[in-house]
Design an enzyme around this catalytic site. Structure first.
Site, mmCIF file in Angstrom:
data_model
loop_
_atom_site.group_PDB
_atom_site.id
_atom_site.type_symbol
_atom_site.label_atom_id
_atom_site.label_comp_id
_atom_site.label_asym_id
_atom_site.label_seq_id
_atom_site.Cartn_x
_atom_site.Cartn_y
_atom_site.Cartn_z
ATOM 1 N N CYS A 216 52.064 31.872 23.279
ATOM 2 C CA CYS A 216 52.444 30.501 23.658
ATOM 3 C C CYS A 216 51.261 29.596 23.324
ATOM 4 O O CYS A 216 50.182 30.074 22.962
ATOM 5 C CB CYS A 216 52.810 30.438 25.147
ATOM 6 S SG CYS A 216 51.400 30.238 26.243
ATOM 7 N N ARG B 114 34.647 29.806 35.985
ATOM 8 C CA ARG B 114 35.079 31.215 35.886
ATOM 9 C C ARG B 114 33.984 32.089 35.300
ATOM 10 O O ARG B 114 32.838 31.654 35.160
ATOM 11 C CB ARG B 114 36.332 31.261 35.026
ATOM 12 C CG ARG B 114 37.445 30.453 35.663
ATOM 13 C CD ARG B 114 38.647 30.461 34.797
ATOM 14 N NE ARG B 114 39.805 29.937 35.506
ATOM 15 C CZ ARG B 114 41.047 30.212 35.151
ATOM 16 N NH1 ARG B 114 41.292 30.998 34.125
ATOM 17 N NH2 ARG B 114 42.053 29.688 35.828
ATOM 18 N N LYS C 180 35.201 26.487 32.278
ATOM 19 C CA LYS C 180 34.683 27.667 31.567
ATOM 20 C C LYS C 180 33.314 27.395 30.951
ATOM 21 O O LYS C 180 33.127 26.367 30.297
ATOM 22 C CB LYS C 180 35.671 28.067 30.479
ATOM 23 C CG LYS C 180 37.028 28.433 31.055
ATOM 24 C CD LYS C 180 37.997 28.887 29.999
ATOM 25 C CE LYS C 180 39.258 29.439 30.631
ATOM 26 N NZ LYS C 180 40.237 29.866 29.620
ATOM 27 N N CYS D 148 45.104 31.552 24.768
ATOM 28 C CA CYS D 148 44.210 32.565 25.362
ATOM 29 C C CYS D 148 43.469 33.407 24.319
ATOM 30 O O CYS D 148 42.388 33.913 24.598
ATOM 31 C CB CYS D 148 44.989 33.460 26.304
ATOM 32 S SG CYS D 148 45.772 32.544 27.637
#
Ligand code: SRM
Ligand code: SF4
Length: 578
Positions: free
Chosen positions: A474, A138, A210, A478
């Protein structure tokens, strides 16, 4: 194999039935399998969770819209690109521009019929969305801070080169989004069967991947949280090579000890010339050995954990056809941003703005988007997105500095100088109402929580003491909450697990301090710990280190003991009602 492997295999290099889904005017959504494929194109189907129940009651389909993520390698965007992102946010999305924890732009609330126009306009600005999400490499991050401006160019170039090298080659993106009509007549590749993904093949990677580049002493990109990382080794203002890190990641699942956040290991040293081929070799090993049966265990961190670092390095070296050197010494000091004005060695100025949780929008009192648009109109440098969801107005000429300062003042934009250092070091993921996975509020709640904690911080005399505080809705991580000296992870509505003890420079994970804490209990739980820190810390001791020394939590020494050695505590008594 997991279901996603079948979807990828059948997708004909990421085409699936996306053209049919887009043409279907009976629904605001795309087909179920296509929701997995849109991710590779940088697009997530979402629905407004604030009105989900109400719409269900009325027997209406969910209020579908799409989130679009724009890749910005190293977070560097030109002024023209900034102005386009600002316009697209207002014209096609929900009027907000989100700066993400991985130096990308996000638009929320784009409806299906606007998707194609939006993607095309993003491409016209010379940015793109392919591989912003999905099982591929990404957006490649890079330390954007001007403090290390002498080597920023070289580090940024590596980020760009890796990004280019690992971008999928499929022409599906071009066909679906950048052509007129049904895409057929404008196909770039004549026969899709002939199309090859030389690195990925037709099943791409087992899971997301990543990559980051860090320039010590700043670890603002949180290098150890990512699959692959490059720590620049600088000698005489020149990057002589990179320590390569592998196997970091944050995501886990509550109650499943087979999943855990893990910090990357420092594997080896490579020269600048070797860096891109090292990236390809790491990707190839993960492609072959990553777990394709269980998506929860498919990230590179589990490959490194299960096979071991030594095996992994050998596997990389085999693919390279040569040995890598051992890692060199390095030192990180912090993982936050350095706010306000900085001057670089060319005499150019840079201003780092504090953008709370990376969300930019206009309100009557605080027209931040408009302010930045006005700045962009007079600015001839660039904009840099930071990994802490902040923004740097970069490469400002001396002659323009005063004018930009005047605009900053006029629009109430600043480097958080009037806020506590706790707030300046706060970060929350998006969560509700757009994120389909969130269990609790995050971006909409953390600012309020910090206001409550600010009183305690002031009482304790810690206004200028930097403490890294992070929240996610959650356990996916992130906002990199397991690297927060204070970390919150949503477990249920208004309920969070509270973690303490991460390292200030992002070099140690935190540990669970209390389970399932209600939002209203948080300030009273943290108050005594913050006061204890103010009174009993040693010279220069960081909050995270103190919480371990003072016995609030045990240190997490590796991802595989993140869930162990937790001091179980009685739940807090419910506060008496007034
Ligand atoms: Fe993330 C999924 C938002 C950085 C780990 N992430 C999601 C989705 C797309 C939810 C979904 O799958 O439906 C979220 C969209 C919310 C929304 O409405 O925008 C989402 N992630 C974000 C962003 C926007 C958070 C932010 O507030 O900035 C960040 C976008 C980064 C970017 O520009 O690419 C973002 N996500 C991260 C990070 C941080 C990082 O990479 O530095 C992580 C932890 C690091 C890691 O990857 O381990 C992260 N996101 C996840 C995971 C868990 C992955 C795992 O290994 O288990 C998911 C869920 C998944 O993949 O199944 C996820
Ligand atoms: Fe959504 Fe969870 Fe990521 Fe937050 S951490 S954006 S709630 S997936």
């Amino acid at each position: 194999m997991s279901a996603n492997e079948g979807i990828k295999t059948k997708s004909n290099y990421l085409r699936g039935t996306l053209l049919e889904s887009l043409a279907n005017g009976l629904t605001g959504s795309v087909s179920k399998d296509d929701t997995q494929l849109t991710k590779f194109h940088g697009i997530y189907q979402q629905d407004d969770r604030d009105i989900r129940a109400e719409r269900r009651k009325k027997k209406l389909e969910p209020a579908y819209s799409f989130m679009i993520r724009v890749r910005v390698p190293g977070g560097v965007s030109t002024v023209e690109q900034w102005l386009e992102m600002d316009r697209i946010a207002r014209e096609h999305a929900n009027g907000t521009l989100k700066l993400t924890t991985r130096q990308a732009f996000q638009f929320h609330g784009v409806i299906k019929s606007n998707l194609k126009t939006t993607i095309r306009e993003i491409n016209d600005s010379l940015l793109d969305t392919i591989a912003a999400c999905g099982d591929v490499n990404r957006n490649v991050m890079c330390n954007p801070n001007p403090d290390q401006s002498r080597v920023h160019g070289a580090a940024q170039k590596l980020a760009q080169d890796i990004s280019d090298h690992l971008t999928p080659r499929t022409s599906a993106y071009h066909e679906i989004w950048l052509t007129d009509g049904d895409g057929e007549k404008h196909k770039v590749t004549k026969d899709p069967e002939e199309e090859v993904e030389p690195i990925y093949g037709k099943t791409y990677l087992p899971r997301k991947f990543k990559t980051v580049v860090a320039v010590p002493p700043s670890n603002d990109v949180d290098i150890f949280a990512h699959c692959l990382g490059y720590i620049a080794i600088v000698e005489n203002d020149e990057i002589v090579g990179y320590n390569v890190t592998v196997g970091g990641g944050m995501g886990m699942t509550h109650g499943d000890k087979k999943t855990f956040p893990r910090l990357a290991d420092v594997m080896a040293f490579c020269t600048p010339e070797q860096a891109v081929e090292v990236a390809e070799a790491v990707v190839r090993v993960q492609k072959e050995y990553g777990n394709r049966k269980e998506r929860k265990n498919a990230r590179l961190k589990y490959t490194v954990e299960n096979f071991g670092l030594k095996w992994f390095r050998n596997a990389v070296e085999e693919r390279l056809g040569y040995k890598l050197e051992d890692p060199r010494p390095y030192h990180f000091e912090h993982n936050g941003d350095r706010y306000g004005w900085t001057q670089d060695h060319h005499g150019l100025w840079h201003y780092t703005l504090f953008i709370e949780n990376g969300r930019l929008f206009d309100t009557a009192e605080n027209p931040a988007l408009t302010g930045l648009r006005e700045i962009a109109k007079t600015h001839n440098g660039d904009f840099r997105l930071t990994a802490n969801q902040n923004l740097i107005i970069s490469r400002i000429e001396e002659s323009n500095k005063e004018a930009i300062q005047a605009l900053l003042d006029q629009y109430g934009l600043d480097g958080g100088q009037n806020r506590t250092a706790l707030r300046r070091n706060s970060m929350a993921c998006v969560a509700l109402p757009t994120c389909g996975l969130s269990l609790a509020e995050s971006e909409r709640y953390l600012p309020k929580l910090v206001t409550g904690l600010d009183d305690v911080i002031e009482e304790a005399g810690l206004r200028e003491d930097e403490i890294v505080i992070r929240m996610t809705g959650c356990p996916n991580g992130c906002g990199r909450p397991y690297l927060g000296e204070i970390g919150f992870v949503g477990t249920n509505a208004n309920t969070y697990n509270l973690y303490l003890g991460a390292g200030f420079a992002g070099e140690r994970l935190n540990k669970l301090y209390r389970r399932d804490v209600k939002d209203r209990e948080i300030v009273s739980i943290l108050r005594p710990i913050i006061h204890d820190y103010a009174q009993n810390r040693e010279e220069g001791e960081r909050f995270g280190d103190f919480t371990i020394r003072a016995g609030y939590v045990h240190a997490t020494t590796a991802g595989n003991n993140f869930h162990d050695n937790i001091i179980e505590r009685e739940p807090e008594p419910e506060p008496a009602l007034a």
